[in-house]
Design a protein around this motif. Structure first.
Motif, PDB file in Angstrom:
ATOM      1  N   PHE A   8     -23.271 -39.739  -9.812  1.00  0.00           N
ATOM      2  CA  PHE A   8     -23.165 -41.054 -10.443  1.00  0.00           C
ATOM      3  C   PHE A   8     -22.299 -41.985  -9.596  1.00  0.00           C
ATOM      4  CE2 PHE A   8     -20.962 -44.004 -13.330  1.00  0.00           C
ATOM      5  CZ  PHE A   8     -22.067 -44.687 -13.823  1.00  0.00           C
ATOM      6  N   ALA A   9     -21.182 -41.462  -9.094  1.00  0.00           N
ATOM      7  CA  ALA A   9     -20.289 -42.276  -8.260  1.00  0.00           C
ATOM      8  C   ALA A   9     -21.003 -42.720  -6.976  1.00  0.00           C
ATOM      9  CB  ALA A   9     -19.024 -41.501  -7.930  1.00  0.00           C
ATOM     10  N   ARG A  10     -21.715 -41.797  -6.329  1.00  0.00           N
ATOM     11  CA  ARG A  10     -22.461 -42.153  -5.112  1.00  0.00           C
ATOM     12  C   ARG A  10     -23.521 -43.209  -5.408  1.00  0.00           C
ATOM     13  NH1 ARG A  10     -22.426 -36.669  -4.205  1.00  0.00           N
ATOM     14  NH2 ARG A  10     -24.560 -36.492  -4.944  1.00  0.00           N
ATOM     15  N   ASN A  11     -24.241 -43.011  -6.507  1.00  0.00           N
ATOM     16  CA  ASN A  11     -25.278 -43.973  -6.873  1.00  0.00           C
ATOM     17  C   ASN A  11     -24.681 -45.330  -7.226  1.00  0.00           C
ATOM     18  OD1 ASN A  11     -27.223 -42.058  -6.445  1.00  0.00           O
ATOM     19  ND2 ASN A  11     -27.482 -41.554  -8.595  1.00  0.00           N
ATOM     20  N   SER A  12     -23.511 -45.335  -7.828  1.00  0.00           N
ATOM     21  CA  SER A  12     -22.856 -46.593  -8.198  1.00  0.00           C
ATOM     22  C   SER A  12     -22.477 -47.406  -6.971  1.00  0.00           C
ATOM     23  CB  SER A  12     -21.605 -46.323  -9.035  1.00  0.00           C
ATOM     24  OG  SER A  12     -21.962 -45.711 -10.242  1.00  0.00           O
ATOM     25  N   LEU A  13     -22.103 -46.733  -5.905  1.00  0.00           N
ATOM     26  CA  LEU A  13     -21.750 -47.429  -4.674  1.00  0.00           C
ATOM     27  C   LEU A  13     -22.957 -48.114  -4.054  1.00  0.00           C
ATOM     28  CD1 LEU A  13     -19.355 -44.800  -3.051  1.00  0.00           C
ATOM     29  CD2 LEU A  13     -18.734 -46.985  -4.125  1.00  0.00           C
ATOM     30  N   GLN A  14     -24.134 -47.578  -4.333  1.00  0.00           N
ATOM     31  CA  GLN A  14     -25.360 -48.130  -3.762  1.00  0.00           C
ATOM     32  C   GLN A  14     -26.142 -48.962  -4.781  1.00  0.00           C
ATOM     33  OE1 GLN A  14     -27.454 -44.648  -2.491  1.00  0.00           O
ATOM     34  NE2 GLN A  14     -25.893 -44.068  -1.017  1.00  0.00           N
ATOM     35  N   PHE A  15     -25.509 -49.303  -5.882  1.00  0.00           N
ATOM     36  CA  PHE A  15     -26.173 -50.033  -6.956  1.00  0.00           C
ATOM     37  C   PHE A  15     -26.647 -51.405  -6.486  1.00  0.00           C
ATOM     38  CE2 PHE A  15     -26.233 -52.804 -10.681  1.00  0.00           C
ATOM     39  CZ  PHE A  15     -27.021 -52.064 -11.529  1.00  0.00           C
ATOM     40  N   ARG A  16     -27.873 -51.726  -6.858  1.00  0.00           N
ATOM     41  CA  ARG A  16     -28.448 -53.036  -6.548  1.00  0.00           C
ATOM     42  C   ARG A  16     -28.895 -53.676  -7.860  1.00  0.00           C
ATOM     43  NH1 ARG A  16     -32.582 -50.354  -2.466  1.00  0.00           N
ATOM     44  NH2 ARG A  16     -32.862 -49.292  -4.400  1.00  0.00           N
ATOM     45  N   PRO A  17     -28.957 -54.969  -7.926  1.00  0.00           N
ATOM     46  CA  PRO A  17     -29.416 -55.622  -9.159  1.00  0.00           C
ATOM     47  C   PRO A  17     -30.805 -55.157  -9.601  1.00  0.00           C
ATOM     48  CG  PRO A  17     -28.376 -57.216  -7.740  1.00  0.00           C
ATOM     49  CD  PRO A  17     -28.475 -55.936  -6.956  1.00  0.00           C
ATOM     50  N   SER A  18     -31.668 -54.828  -8.666  1.00  0.00           N
ATOM     51  CA  SER A  18     -33.013 -54.369  -9.035  1.00  0.00           C
ATOM     52  C   SER A  18     -32.982 -53.015  -9.752  1.00  0.00           C
ATOM     53  CB  SER A  18     -33.902 -54.289  -7.798  1.00  0.00           C
ATOM     54  OG  SER A  18     -33.382 -53.355  -6.875  1.00  0.00           O
ATOM     55  N   ASP A  19     -31.862 -52.285  -9.639  1.00  0.00           N
ATOM     56  CA  ASP A  19     -31.746 -50.997 -10.325  1.00  0.00           C
ATOM     57  C   ASP A  19     -31.683 -51.153 -11.839  1.00  0.00           C
ATOM     58  OD1 ASP A  19     -31.809 -49.690  -7.914  1.00  0.00           O
ATOM     59  OD2 ASP A  19     -29.637 -49.429  -7.781  1.00  0.00           O
ATOM     60  N   ILE A  20     -31.296 -52.323 -12.310  1.00  0.00           N
ATOM     61  CA  ILE A  20     -31.227 -52.554 -13.755  1.00  0.00           C
ATOM     62  C   ILE A  20     -32.607 -52.346 -14.373  1.00  0.00           C
ATOM     63  CG2 ILE A  20     -30.843 -54.308 -15.537  1.00  0.00           C
ATOM     64  CD1 ILE A  20     -28.605 -55.403 -13.732  1.00  0.00           C
ATOM     65  N   ARG A  21     -33.626 -52.846 -13.709  1.00  0.00           N
ATOM     66  CA  ARG A  21     -34.999 -52.669 -14.204  1.00  0.00           C
ATOM     67  C   ARG A  21     -35.342 -51.191 -14.318  1.00  0.00           C
ATOM     68  NH1 ARG A  21     -39.558 -51.612 -11.623  1.00  0.00           N
ATOM     69  NH2 ARG A  21     -38.630 -52.000  -9.598  1.00  0.00           N
ATOM     70  N   LEU A  22     -34.944 -50.396 -13.327  1.00  0.00           N
ATOM     71  CA  LEU A  22     -35.237 -48.962 -13.347  1.00  0.00           C
ATOM     72  C   LEU A  22     -34.474 -48.262 -14.469  1.00  0.00           C
ATOM     73  CD1 LEU A  22     -35.151 -48.258  -9.504  1.00  0.00           C
ATOM     74  CD2 LEU A  22     -37.159 -48.617 -10.961  1.00  0.00           C
ATOM     75  N   MET A  23     -33.228 -48.652 -14.677  1.00  0.00           N
ATOM     76  CA  MET A  23     -32.441 -48.060 -15.763  1.00  0.00           C
ATOM     77  C   MET A  23     -33.049 -48.403 -17.120  1.00  0.00           C
ATOM     78  SD  MET A  23     -28.455 -48.258 -14.502  1.00  0.00           S
ATOM     79  CE  MET A  23     -28.344 -49.978 -14.876  1.00  0.00           C
ATOM     80  N   LEU A  24     -33.473 -49.646 -17.286  1.00  0.00           N
ATOM     81  CA  LEU A  24     -34.088 -50.046 -18.549  1.00  0.00           C
ATOM     82  C   LEU A  24     -35.407 -49.309 -18.777  1.00  0.00           C
ATOM     83  CD1 LEU A  24     -33.363 -53.883 -18.587  1.00  0.00           C
ATOM     84  CD2 LEU A  24     -32.277 -52.092 -19.970  1.00  0.00           C
ATOM     85  N   GLU A  25     -36.165 -49.091 -17.718  1.00  0.00           N
ATOM     86  CA  GLU A  25     -37.403 -48.325 -17.846  1.00  0.00           C
ATOM     87  C   GLU A  25     -37.113 -46.904 -18.292  1.00  0.00           C
ATOM     88  OE1 GLU A  25     -41.083 -46.819 -18.095  1.00  0.00           O
ATOM     89  OE2 GLU A  25     -40.536 -48.938 -18.005  1.00  0.00           O
ATOM     90  N   ARG A  26     -36.057 -46.332 -17.751  1.00  0.00           N
ATOM     91  CA  ARG A  26     -35.668 -44.969 -18.132  1.00  0.00           C
ATOM     92  C   ARG A  26     -35.304 -44.890 -19.610  1.00  0.00           C
ATOM     93  NH1 ARG A  26     -35.793 -39.911 -16.161  1.00  0.00           N
ATOM     94  NH2 ARG A  26     -33.920 -38.764 -16.503  1.00  0.00           N
ATOM     95  N   VAL A  27     -34.500 -45.855 -20.068  1.00  0.00           N
ATOM     96  CA  VAL A  27     -34.130 -45.900 -21.492  1.00  0.00           C
ATOM     97  C   VAL A  27     -35.379 -46.113 -22.343  1.00  0.00           C
ATOM     98  CG1 VAL A  27     -32.878 -47.247 -23.222  1.00  0.00           C
ATOM     99  CG2 VAL A  27     -31.768 -46.665 -21.052  1.00  0.00           C
TER     100      VAL A  27
END
Length: 118
Positions: A8-27
């Protein structure tokens, strides 16, 4: 669990605004989309050659609580699609083996059943 936090920490460092769409799709996939019911899941794992969801989970290395949760509540649609693909693959393989046996008179299913998985 520690490795989950590290990931999670590694992924957070590479977080991009477009990742929000992917997170919402997952939910959305886990909360809103229809789930495969526990009964449908049991039919699928039986089609894969297992008596119970827990036996399937034991074979693939799932934690017991995960397979118990699946057996009670079913699966998210995306996970169900993977299992349905495996079931479809198994059926195609069995059909191909049957065709091979009819042509050559060599029974392959006994060979595969006697092989141990690593």
């Amino acid at each position: 669990m520690a490795s989950n936090f590290e990931q999670f920490a590694r992924n957070s460092l590479q977080f991009r605004p477009s990742d929000i769409r992917l997170m919402l799709e997952r939910v959305h996939s886990h909360v809103v989309k229809p789930r495969m019911s526990a009964e449908e899941l049991l039919d699928v794992v039986r089609g894969l050659g297992f008596e119970t969801v827990e036996a399937f989970g034991d074979q693939i290395g799932l934690e017991r609580r995960t397979s118990e949760s699946w057996a009670r509540y079913g699966l998210s649609r995306d996970a169900a699609q993977l299992l349905l693909a495996l079931l479809n693959y198994r059926r195609r393989l069995l059909d191909a083996m049957d065709d091979f046996e009819k042509t050559t008179q060599i029974p392959l299913d006994g060979f595969f059943e006697n092989q141990q998985l690593p």
